[in-house]
Scaffold this motif. Sequence first.
Motif, PDB file in Angstrom:
ATOM      1  N   MET B 215       0.823  -1.215   0.000  1.00  0.00           N
ATOM      2  CA  MET B 215       0.000   0.000   0.000  1.00  0.00           C
ATOM      3  C   MET B 215       0.860   1.269   0.000  1.00  0.00           C
ATOM      4  SD  MET B 215      -3.077  -0.708  -0.509  1.00  0.00           S
ATOM      5  CE  MET B 215      -3.554   1.023  -0.399  1.00  0.00           C
ATOM      6  N   GLY B 216       1.952   1.229   0.722  1.00  0.00           N
ATOM      7  CA  GLY B 216       2.847   2.390   0.742  1.00  0.00           C
ATOM      8  C   GLY B 216       3.380   2.704  -0.646  1.00  0.00           C
ATOM      9  N   ARG B 217       3.724   1.647  -1.362  1.00  0.00           N
ATOM     10  CA  ARG B 217       4.264   1.871  -2.710  1.00  0.00           C
ATOM     11  C   ARG B 217       3.205   2.371  -3.676  1.00  0.00           C
ATOM     12  NH1 ARG B 217       8.796  -2.940  -3.169  1.00  0.00           N
ATOM     13  NH2 ARG B 217      10.279  -1.809  -1.857  1.00  0.00           N
ATOM     14  N   LEU B 218       1.984   1.842  -3.551  1.00  0.00           N
ATOM     15  CA  LEU B 218       0.910   2.307  -4.429  1.00  0.00           C
ATOM     16  C   LEU B 218       0.558   3.764  -4.121  1.00  0.00           C
ATOM     17  CD1 LEU B 218      -1.269  -0.928  -4.454  1.00  0.00           C
ATOM     18  CD2 LEU B 218      -0.055   0.063  -6.410  1.00  0.00           C
ATOM     19  N   ARG B 219       0.575   4.109  -2.850  1.00  0.00           N
ATOM     20  CA  ARG B 219       0.324   5.514  -2.492  1.00  0.00           C
ATOM     21  C   ARG B 219       1.368   6.423  -3.131  1.00  0.00           C
ATOM     22  NH1 ARG B 219      -2.353   7.263   2.354  1.00  0.00           N
ATOM     23  NH2 ARG B 219      -3.669   5.604   3.189  1.00  0.00           N
ATOM     24  N   ARG B 220       2.602   5.987  -3.092  1.00  0.00           N
ATOM     25  CA  ARG B 220       3.681   6.807  -3.648  1.00  0.00           C
ATOM     26  C   ARG B 220       3.466   7.021  -5.157  1.00  0.00           C
ATOM     27  NH1 ARG B 220       8.435   5.144  -5.775  1.00  0.00           N
ATOM     28  NH2 ARG B 220      10.038   6.771  -5.991  1.00  0.00           N
ATOM     29  N   LEU B 221       3.097   5.914  -5.849  1.00  0.00           N
ATOM     30  CA  LEU B 221       2.856   5.995  -7.288  1.00  0.00           C
ATOM     31  C   LEU B 221       1.749   7.005  -7.609  1.00  0.00           C
ATOM     32  CD1 LEU B 221       2.960   4.923 -10.271  1.00  0.00           C
ATOM     33  CD2 LEU B 221       1.443   3.090  -9.535  1.00  0.00           C
TER      34      LEU B 221
END
Lengths: 246, 246
Positions: B215-221
């Motif tokens: 989820m952290g990575r998707l938020r960043r994207l």
Amino acid sequence: MNYLDNVKIVLVETSHTGNMGSAARAMKTMGLTHLCLVNPVIKPDSQSISLAAGASDIIKQAQIFSSLEEAIADCRLVIGTSARPRSLQWPNLTPKECGDKIIQEASNSDAKVALVFGRERVGLTNEELQKCHYHVGIPANPAYSSLNLAMSVQVLCYEIRMSMLNLSSVLTEPEADIDSIEFPKDEDIERFYQHLEQTLLKTEFINANHPGQIMGRLRRLFTRARIEQHELNILRGILTSVDKKL
Amino acid sequence: MNYLDNVKIVLVETSHTGNMGSAARAMKTMGLTHLCLVNPVIKPDSQSISLAAGASDIIKQAQIFSSLEEAIADCRLVIGTSARPRSLQWPNLTPKECGDKIIQEASNSDAKVALVFGRERVGLTNEELQKCHYHVGIPANPAYSSLNLAMSVQVLCYEIRMSMLNLSSVLTEPEADIDSIEFPKDEDIERFYQHLEQTLLKTEFINANHPGQIMGRLRRLFTRARIEQHELNILRGILTSVDKKL
């Protein structure tokens, strides 16, 4: 290594022999050699080769593609030229920023970079522009803004060369953060879009008979973000997990 | 006032009609209008005017002089172009420095400034170069350094325009269109992330016991892309379509 070897100049549907030759000369004066022609209206013939004068080697070695997609398939960064004002709400670069970004990318690894020029009269289509991570425009005189193709190639290749000379003279360390990011090739991103479309057809979010603008809008969103490799892996993983459950 | 009106482009003994027309076009695209011809081998005739296309006004208004001295008589700053290496031990400028210096001078008062280009084949004579306060060269590919006259005019006039735009900071004007984009509120984006996480738990892409960094990575994207309202609607619609099928 010569960073400029990683930079492709892509001309889409060039229609005049003289423009092709002049663009090749402009490239070569700035040390760029890799010319890609997408559906050239005139083929690189003996006339264009002779008009290229001392840059005929560039024309002779040019690669010919039948679509922009093929030409940029192995590229991790694609920048499209546009004379239009910033109407597409896309990340826009000045020519200097364009040169810096291209050299930054080309110096990282063996990552290929493409700078794409459109047709003499009408430029790139919106669809083509949407395949580009950034757009670049030369801030010309609003009352007479029509730089011809070779002139645009000259100015933008000049900025690429200036960035390279700055980089090699300052010998600055590459920006650490950007350096460690791995970007996928365009062909891998295309496979993701195909996978995404298939899955959305299965979930019936996209109606096969009336697909509408959905895919175009999603492409625009992800292109703007410039997907990194590990993010692409996550997105593909998500699609696969949905496929399995269906 | 327009600083560019103080800048003269001086062509010495130009011998080809086409070059004169192309140089005039290059000037005009960058907002420069004041052309001076020193002993032109070809007179600005109907052919050069027609080759200048939309820039024929520049040719028609061009001033003709019989010596460089006369052409620069009213100028406080004279810069000469040279393709030669810095052998003359003269103050040398890069193209960008040249643009900055010209605009600096031209913005001070009504001081006229001249940028002087030589003959197509042999450039400026030493005597002519010695009449210039500075020399400027375009750092071209040493293996193929011959920019033609119009290309050199294009690049140097481009740098003059960039300096002017930087000075008047037109380049930093807000992007007009950004206003018309509707961006969602943060709370709506948070609801999307919650929805996304719920759906990914259902597809088992995220393991509830070991959620990891997904989820952290998707938020960043998505943060990087700055999601627009209509895109958020599409993404929510996709999640709903998946939920329904599960």
